[in-house]
Design a protein around this motif. Structure first.
Motif, mmCIF file in Angstrom:
data_model
loop_
_atom_site.group_PDB
_atom_site.id
_atom_site.type_symbol
_atom_site.label_atom_id
_atom_site.label_comp_id
_atom_site.label_asym_id
_atom_site.label_seq_id
_atom_site.Cartn_x
_atom_site.Cartn_y
_atom_site.Cartn_z
ATOM 1 N N VAL A 240 -4.614 -0.005 -8.401
ATOM 2 C CA VAL A 240 -3.707 -1.089 -8.025
ATOM 3 C C VAL A 240 -2.771 -1.326 -9.207
ATOM 4 O O VAL A 240 -3.223 -1.462 -10.356
ATOM 5 C CB VAL A 240 -4.468 -2.387 -7.682
ATOM 6 C CG1 VAL A 240 -3.491 -3.536 -7.437
ATOM 7 C CG2 VAL A 240 -5.342 -2.174 -6.450
ATOM 8 N N ARG B 169 -1.352 -1.085 -4.007
ATOM 9 C CA ARG B 169 -2.507 -0.177 -4.076
ATOM 10 C C ARG B 169 -2.026 1.231 -3.810
ATOM 11 O O ARG B 169 -1.557 1.538 -2.713
ATOM 12 C CB ARG B 169 -3.570 -0.562 -3.051
ATOM 13 C CG ARG B 169 -4.788 0.370 -3.081
ATOM 14 C CD ARG B 169 -5.872 -0.061 -2.121
ATOM 15 N NE ARG B 169 -6.450 -1.347 -2.513
ATOM 16 C CZ ARG B 169 -7.367 -1.493 -3.459
ATOM 17 N NH1 ARG B 169 -7.841 -0.437 -4.104
ATOM 18 N NH2 ARG B 169 -7.830 -2.695 -3.743
ATOM 19 N N THR C 206 -2.860 5.166 -3.498
ATOM 20 C CA THR C 206 -3.920 6.152 -3.260
ATOM 21 C C THR C 206 -3.282 7.527 -3.252
ATOM 22 O O THR C 206 -2.363 7.782 -2.465
ATOM 23 C CB THR C 206 -4.634 5.900 -1.924
ATOM 24 O OG1 THR C 206 -5.154 4.562 -1.912
ATOM 25 C CG2 THR C 206 -5.774 6.889 -1.728
ATOM 26 N N TYR D 245 0.847 -1.187 0.000
ATOM 27 C CA TYR D 245 0.000 0.000 0.000
ATOM 28 C C TYR D 245 0.889 1.246 0.000
ATOM 29 O O TYR D 245 1.933 1.268 0.663
ATOM 30 C CB TYR D 245 -0.920 0.026 1.231
ATOM 31 C CG TYR D 245 -1.770 -1.204 1.375
ATOM 32 C CD1 TYR D 245 -1.338 -2.274 2.151
ATOM 33 C CD2 TYR D 245 -2.998 -1.310 0.729
ATOM 34 C CE1 TYR D 245 -2.107 -3.416 2.283
ATOM 35 C CE2 TYR D 245 -3.775 -2.453 0.849
ATOM 36 C CZ TYR D 245 -3.323 -3.501 1.629
ATOM 37 O OH TYR D 245 -4.096 -4.632 1.749
#
Lengths: 117, 111
Positions: free
Chosen positions: A89, A113, A115, A10
């Motif tokens: 992703v 992932r 963001t 992440y």
């Protein structure tokens, strides 16, 4: 491990920040691919390496995206000046493909992932 | 480029029943058609693939059929089990390993 490994799992980036995503393919795999998967969509091709050569980068959405595989194994996907639309992703896949041969099974990593806030 | 379409988008089946997902492709030069299963938070996992010189392939409860003339291929899962619940993607490629994916199909197996 025996599979494709991606790091980080992440990543949260502020808009405008540069990010680097890493892919460790399966040892001995000649081909390496990057795909982008938006939420609820199928993976979209970004770029393809055969050993250290980047043979196809037609899927990279803009010149802010850059990928490299300098020694023909580990690959890095870099995104400069991230934008909110880059949130997705990012999947890496590798396959053992003999030059001139046909398609062989592509093994995917778990993805990173990203963001962008 | 290749365009792959996948139907239906969501499929609910009772445990033990069969599930069928259909895909169409646009590029007649495509010759490799894999199916991937993706569970939440994981990468796609290949479950079966077929090449254009074959019309059907089976692996235990999973089978794939290919109709080159109509440019469509289908995934068949028999005797569905709860662990079959996932998103399934079809894809197509023509020799360059670059895969064009469909949008995915959410399969829900109801116990």
């Amino acid at each position: 491990g025996a599979g494709v490994s991606q790091s980080p799992r992440y990543k949260v980036a502020k808009r405008g920040q540069d990010v680097a995503l890493r892919c460790d393919p399966i040892s001995g795999h000649v081909s390496l691919f990057w795909y982008q998967q938006a939420l609820g969509q199928g993976p979209e091709f970004l770029t393809y390496f055969q050993n250290e050569a980047q043979l196809d980068k037609s899927g990279l959405p803009s010149d802010r995206f850059f990928a490299e595989r300098p020694e023909g194994s580990v690959s890095t996907l870099k995104i400069q000046r991230t934008q909110q639309e880059d949130s997705a992703v990012y999947l890496c896949a590798s396959s053992f493909r003999v030059v001139g041969g046909g398609n062989t099974e592509a093994f995917f990593g778990q993805g990173t992932r990203l963001t962008v806030v | 480029g290749e365009n792959v379409e996948q139907h239906p988008s969501t499929l609910s089946v009772q445990e033990g029943d069969s599930a069928v997902i259909k895909c169409t492709y646009s590029d007649s030069a495509s010759n490799y058609f894999p199916w991937y299963k993706q569970e939440l938070g994981k990468g796609p996992q290949l479950i079966i693939d077929i090449r254009s010189n074959v019309g059907e392939k089976k692996d235990q409860r999973i089978a794939v059929t290919l109709n080159k003339t109509a440019k469509h291929f289908s995934l068949h899962i028999t005797e569905t089990q709860p662990e079959d619940s996932a998103v399934y993607f079809c894809a197509a490629s023509h020799g360059n390993n670059r895969l064009a994916f469909g949008k995915g199909n959410q399969v829900v197996v109801i116990p």
